[in-house]
Design an enzyme around this catalytic site. Structure first.
Site, PDB file in Angstrom:
ATOM      1  N   ASN A   1     -12.218  -1.562   5.965  1.00 58.59           N
ATOM      2  CA  ASN A   1     -10.841  -1.519   5.481  1.00 58.59           C
ATOM      3  C   ASN A   1     -10.405  -0.098   5.118  1.00 58.59           C
ATOM      4  O   ASN A   1      -9.254   0.114   4.752  1.00 58.59           O
ATOM      5  CB  ASN A   1     -10.647  -2.448   4.282  1.00 58.59           C
ATOM      6  CG  ASN A   1     -11.155  -1.839   2.992  1.00 58.59           C
ATOM      7  OD1 ASN A   1     -12.287  -1.360   2.933  1.00 58.59           O
ATOM      8  ND2 ASN A   1     -10.350  -1.861   1.956  1.00 58.59           N
TER       9      ASN A   1
ATOM     10  N   SER B   1       0.811  -1.216   0.000  1.00 56.86           N
ATOM     11  CA  SER B   1       0.000   0.000   0.000  1.00 56.86           C
ATOM     12  C   SER B   1       0.845   1.268   0.000  1.00 56.86           C
ATOM     13  O   SER B   1       0.539   2.236  -0.711  1.00 56.86           O
ATOM     14  CB  SER B   1      -0.945   0.005   1.207  1.00 56.86           C
ATOM     15  OG  SER B   1      -1.891  -1.025   1.107  1.00 56.86           O
TER      16      SER B   1
ATOM     17  N   ASN C   1     -12.694 -23.630  12.754  1.00 58.93           N
ATOM     18  CA  ASN C   1     -13.778 -23.673  13.737  1.00 58.93           C
ATOM     19  C   ASN C   1     -14.978 -22.928  13.180  1.00 58.93           C
ATOM     20  O   ASN C   1     -15.230 -21.770  13.521  1.00 58.93           O
ATOM     21  CB  ASN C   1     -13.328 -23.024  15.053  1.00 58.93           C
ATOM     22  CG  ASN C   1     -12.140 -23.727  15.658  1.00 58.93           C
ATOM     23  OD1 ASN C   1     -12.223 -24.896  16.038  1.00 58.93           O
ATOM     24  ND2 ASN C   1     -11.009 -23.022  15.737  1.00 58.93           N
TER      25      ASN C   1
ATOM     26  N   GLY D   1      -4.164 -11.357  -5.447  1.00 58.13           N
ATOM     27  CA  GLY D   1      -5.008 -10.239  -5.057  1.00 58.13           C
ATOM     28  C   GLY D   1      -4.490  -8.867  -5.434  1.00 58.13           C
ATOM     29  O   GLY D   1      -5.015  -7.862  -4.930  1.00 58.13           O
TER      30      GLY D   1
ATOM     31  N   LYS E   1      -9.886  -5.356  10.902  1.00 54.96           N
ATOM     32  CA  LYS E   1     -11.010  -4.950  10.065  1.00 54.96           C
ATOM     33  C   LYS E   1     -12.342  -5.006  10.802  1.00 54.96           C
ATOM     34  O   LYS E   1     -13.280  -4.279  10.445  1.00 54.96           O
ATOM     35  CB  LYS E   1     -11.076  -5.813   8.797  1.00 54.96           C
ATOM     36  CG  LYS E   1      -9.918  -5.556   7.841  1.00 54.96           C
ATOM     37  CD  LYS E   1     -10.070  -6.335   6.552  1.00 54.96           C
ATOM     38  CE  LYS E   1      -8.927  -6.028   5.600  1.00 54.96           C
ATOM     39  NZ  LYS E   1      -9.090  -6.686   4.285  1.00 54.96           N
TER      40      LYS E   1
ATOM     41  N   ASP F   1     -13.093  -3.352  -0.004  1.00 56.03           N
ATOM     42  CA  ASP F   1     -12.640  -4.705  -0.373  1.00 56.03           C
ATOM     43  C   ASP F   1     -13.674  -5.423  -1.223  1.00 56.03           C
ATOM     44  O   ASP F   1     -13.335  -6.160  -2.151  1.00 56.03           O
ATOM     45  CB  ASP F   1     -12.378  -5.542   0.883  1.00 56.03           C
ATOM     46  CG  ASP F   1     -11.026  -5.271   1.511  1.00 56.03           C
ATOM     47  OD1 ASP F   1     -10.122  -4.795   0.798  1.00 56.03           O
ATOM     48  OD2 ASP F   1     -10.872  -5.529   2.720  1.00 56.03           O
TER      49      ASP F   1
END
Length: 247
Positions: free
Chosen positions: A86, A16, A151, A228, A65, A102
């Site tokens: 974000n 970034s 989980n 990404g 986030k 996002d």
């Protein structure tokens, strides 16, 4: 000086700062700068804000986030819909408004990755803030999915549930976990890679390294894979619009 930045716990992998520094250079914005702010806990955010009175906007990454929510004045509809933040907008009257870019970043990026008329289902690996944005995007694209985590909550799946049949019925697999991020490039989500075929599409939200272990294992059997980076660029441009809407 207009100051911007990224908050997260570990930011060695982040692109970034490079992205925005280059953008400021291209736009001849010598009075703009972008910094990386590693926070041990999200409770350190108020002190950071006090130390940087010229902050005009922040990006937010793992693991904050969702945890940043209580520190904001309010949230925009995009963040409320996703349930994760974000991007933080700093208003002239001192308000902090949480946004989510996002979702748009992933939605627009994955649309260019999948073949026209794609009708398959997806597996979303991970259940954090990135996963929530991916889920909303998939619903917008009318792509059915299961969330997979160690989980699971509600109706999700565990990695042990990924039988050959489940893998065959879900040709789109999206990694939203940090597994495989630089410098731990050898790591990858524990899916049954031996069930992947050339009919699978692997999308990794990670962009550093350019080719993750998750992607490599898919490419080895002829699957399509995408990282990404494009998502990063799209969401960054959306954040830039938010930070400059009233200028």
């Amino acid at each position: 000086m207009r100051e911007f930045g990224l908050i997260g716990r570990t930011l060695r992998h982040s692109f970034s700062q490079t992205y925005f520094t280059q953008k400021f250079h291209n736009l001849d914005l010598a009075d703009h700068q972008y910094e990386l702010f590693e926070l041990g806990t999200i409770e350190e955010l108020p002190a950071l804000l006090n130390e940087h009175p010229n902050l005009c906007g922040l990006n937010v990454t793992i693991p904050y986030k969702e945890k940043v929510w209580p520190f904001l004045t309010r949230v925009a509809p995009s963040a409320a819909r996703v349930g994760a933040i974000n991007t933080i907008e700093f208003t002239q009257d001192g308000y902090l408004i949480g946004h989510n870019t996002d979702m748009v970043g992933f939605r627009d990026s994955v649309k260019t990755f999948l073949p026209p008329g794609f009708t398959g289902r997806a597996l979303v690996l991970g259940s954090g803030g990135g996963s929530k944005a991916v889920e909303v995007a998939l619903r917008d694209l009318e792509i059915g999915y299961w969330v997979v985590s160690r989980n699971p909550l509600g109706q999700g799946l565990t990695y042990d549930d990924l039988t050959p049949e489940v893998m065959r019925e879900h040709p789109l697999i999206i990694n939203t976990t940090p597994l495989g991020t630089f410098p731990d490039e050898h790591e990858c989500p524990p899916i049954p890679y031996d069930t992947l075929t050339s009919q699978h599409y692997l999308y990794d939200l990670i962009y550093n390294p350019r080719e993750t272990e998750f992607m490599k294992r898919g490419l080895a059997v002829g699957a399509q894979a995408k990282n990404g980076f494009e998502m990063l660029c799209i969401q960054a441009e959306e954040a830039w619009k938010i930070w400059n809407t009233k200028l």
